[in-house]
Motif scaffolding. Structure first.
Motif, mmCIF file in Angstrom:
data_model
loop_
_atom_site.group_PDB
_atom_site.id
_atom_site.type_symbol
_atom_site.label_atom_id
_atom_site.label_comp_id
_atom_site.label_asym_id
_atom_site.label_seq_id
_atom_site.Cartn_x
_atom_site.Cartn_y
_atom_site.Cartn_z
ATOM 1 N N GLY A 129 0.833 -1.193 0.000
ATOM 2 C CA GLY A 129 0.000 0.000 0.000
ATOM 3 C C GLY A 129 0.872 1.249 0.000
ATOM 4 O O GLY A 129 2.045 1.207 0.381
ATOM 5 N N ASP A 130 0.301 2.355 -0.422
ATOM 6 C CA ASP A 130 1.071 3.594 -0.538
ATOM 7 C C ASP A 130 1.675 4.027 0.797
ATOM 8 O O ASP A 130 2.865 4.347 0.879
ATOM 9 N N ALA A 131 0.856 4.073 1.840
ATOM 10 C CA ALA A 131 1.341 4.542 3.140
ATOM 11 C C ALA A 131 2.391 3.594 3.712
ATOM 12 O O ALA A 131 3.391 4.038 4.294
ATOM 13 N N ASP A 132 2.182 2.292 3.561
ATOM 14 C CA ASP A 132 3.153 1.319 4.059
ATOM 15 C C ASP A 132 4.488 1.462 3.343
ATOM 16 O O ASP A 132 5.554 1.395 3.970
ATOM 17 N N TYR A 133 4.420 1.662 2.042
ATOM 18 C CA TYR A 133 5.655 1.830 1.278
ATOM 19 C C TYR A 133 6.378 3.102 1.714
ATOM 20 O O TYR A 133 7.602 3.095 1.907
ATOM 21 N N GLU A 134 5.647 4.188 1.867
ATOM 22 C CA GLU A 134 6.272 5.449 2.253
ATOM 23 C C GLU A 134 6.965 5.326 3.605
ATOM 24 O O GLU A 134 8.106 5.785 3.779
ATOM 25 N N ARG A 135 6.302 4.707 4.570
ATOM 26 C CA ARG A 135 6.909 4.534 5.885
ATOM 27 C C ARG A 135 8.198 3.727 5.800
ATOM 28 O O ARG A 135 9.213 4.091 6.408
ATOM 29 N N GLU A 136 8.173 2.637 5.040
ATOM 30 C CA GLU A 136 9.350 1.786 4.940
ATOM 31 C C GLU A 136 10.457 2.473 4.140
ATOM 32 O O GLU A 136 11.647 2.332 4.455
ATOM 33 N N TYR A 137 10.087 3.234 3.131
ATOM 34 C CA TYR A 137 11.074 3.966 2.344
ATOM 35 C C TYR A 137 11.831 4.949 3.226
ATOM 36 O O TYR A 137 13.067 5.001 3.202
ATOM 37 N N PHE A 138 11.104 5.737 3.995
ATOM 38 C CA PHE A 138 11.757 6.724 4.858
ATOM 39 C C PHE A 138 12.582 6.049 5.945
ATOM 40 O O PHE A 138 13.649 6.538 6.317
ATOM 41 N N ARG A 139 12.112 4.926 6.451
ATOM 42 C CA ARG A 139 12.869 4.217 7.481
ATOM 43 C C ARG A 139 14.201 3.734 6.929
ATOM 44 O O ARG A 139 15.242 3.885 7.573
ATOM 45 N N ARG A 140 14.173 3.207 5.707
ATOM 46 C CA ARG A 140 15.402 2.677 5.118
ATOM 47 C C ARG A 140 16.306 3.779 4.587
ATOM 48 O O ARG A 140 17.524 3.738 4.774
ATOM 49 N N ALA A 141 15.737 4.743 3.894
ATOM 50 C CA ALA A 141 16.548 5.756 3.214
ATOM 51 C C ALA A 141 17.076 6.819 4.161
ATOM 52 O O ALA A 141 18.197 7.316 3.990
ATOM 53 N N PHE A 142 16.281 7.172 5.176
ATOM 54 C CA PHE A 142 16.663 8.291 6.033
ATOM 55 C C PHE A 142 16.692 7.937 7.517
ATOM 56 O O PHE A 142 16.918 8.822 8.349
ATOM 57 N N SER A 143 16.457 6.664 7.843
ATOM 58 C CA SER A 143 16.415 6.231 9.254
ATOM 59 C C SER A 143 15.457 7.098 10.060
ATOM 60 O O SER A 143 15.740 7.506 11.189
#
Length: 240
Positions: A129-143
């Motif tokens: 889902g969009d929100a799930d992807y965004e959360r995981e993206y920011f967690r991985r890319a920017f901690s």
């Protein structure tokens, strides 16, 4: 005598003129265009990113006036650099701000580590889902955790992020003869590695405060404007 054109190409966050708040004044001395890449629209639903379409937008904006300077941030730097690769006669200079030009440095350690971290997420992005992807993206890319507000704008932003293709797939190579400034924020080894590679191949590298958006600092803005002005003066001197 007409003003020299400067084309601004945004990254992943804001777009159009909103992505370049400190650079609006460039329009006083230059013919400034603040582009919107494909799928970035304040109202329309996002669509999958299209590197070829983005390159076309940049090239069209330069062709109509015989060329100009290109200032690009993050993912926008990929399409900007590819436009210079394919149409060097149209690109008078390149300013690459925190450029996500990962295909240039694929074998170097920071880039390889970033790709190994992010590739598994890109591989399943269409199943999330969009929100799930965004959360995981920011967690991985920017901690960091992505701030989420359930608004139409936030939902479009999350979907747009999920629809972006991996930045390491672009067929980039160095563009000899195009004056290039790489501006970084000095905070992330990935971007410093890319900048160092470009510096070794002839680019000028400068660091300014501001993290991932050094163009928003007074120092970063000054560096961008000074570089464009210097290249412009050199061009005028050669033409006279």
């Amino acid at each position: 005598m007409h003003k020299q054109r400067v084309v601004f190409v945004h990254g992943l966050d804001s777009f159009g003129a909103a992505a370049w708040p400190k650079q609006h004044g460039v329009a006083l001395s230059h013919d400034a265009l603040f582009l919107r890449r494909r799928g970035f629209d304040p109202v329309a639903e996002p669509v999958e990113s299209d590197l070829r379409a983005d390159v076309g937008i940049i090239v069209e904006s330069l062709s109509e006036i015989g060329g100009g300077h290109v200032v690009a941030h993050e993912q926008g730097a990929v399409s900007a650099m590819l436009a210079a690769v394919e149409h060097p006669h149209l690109v008078h200079s390149l300013v690459l701000v925190e450029p996500a030009c990962l295909s240039l440095t694929a074998e170097l350690p920071a880039t390889a580590a970033y790709r190994s971290l992010m590739a598994p997420l890109f591989d399943v992005r269409m199943q999330l889902g969009d929100a799930d992807y965004e959360r995981e993206y920011f967690r991985r890319a920017f901690s960091a955790a992505a701030g989420w507000q359930d608004t139409p704008e936030a939902r479009r932003s999350a979907r747009r992020l999920r629809l972006q293709a991996p930045p390491w797939e672009a067929p980039l190579h160095i563009v000899p003869g195009v004056p290039t400034l790489v501006l970084t924020g000095g905070w992330e080894p990935l971007y410093e590695e890319i900048a160092a590679y470009l510096q070794e191949t002839g680019a000028l590298h400068r660091v300014a405060a501001g993290g991932h958006r050094p163009q928003d600092s007074a120092e970063g803005d000054r560096m961008i404007r000074s570089f464009i002005a210097e290249v412009g003066r050199s061009m005028s001197a050669q033409a006279s």
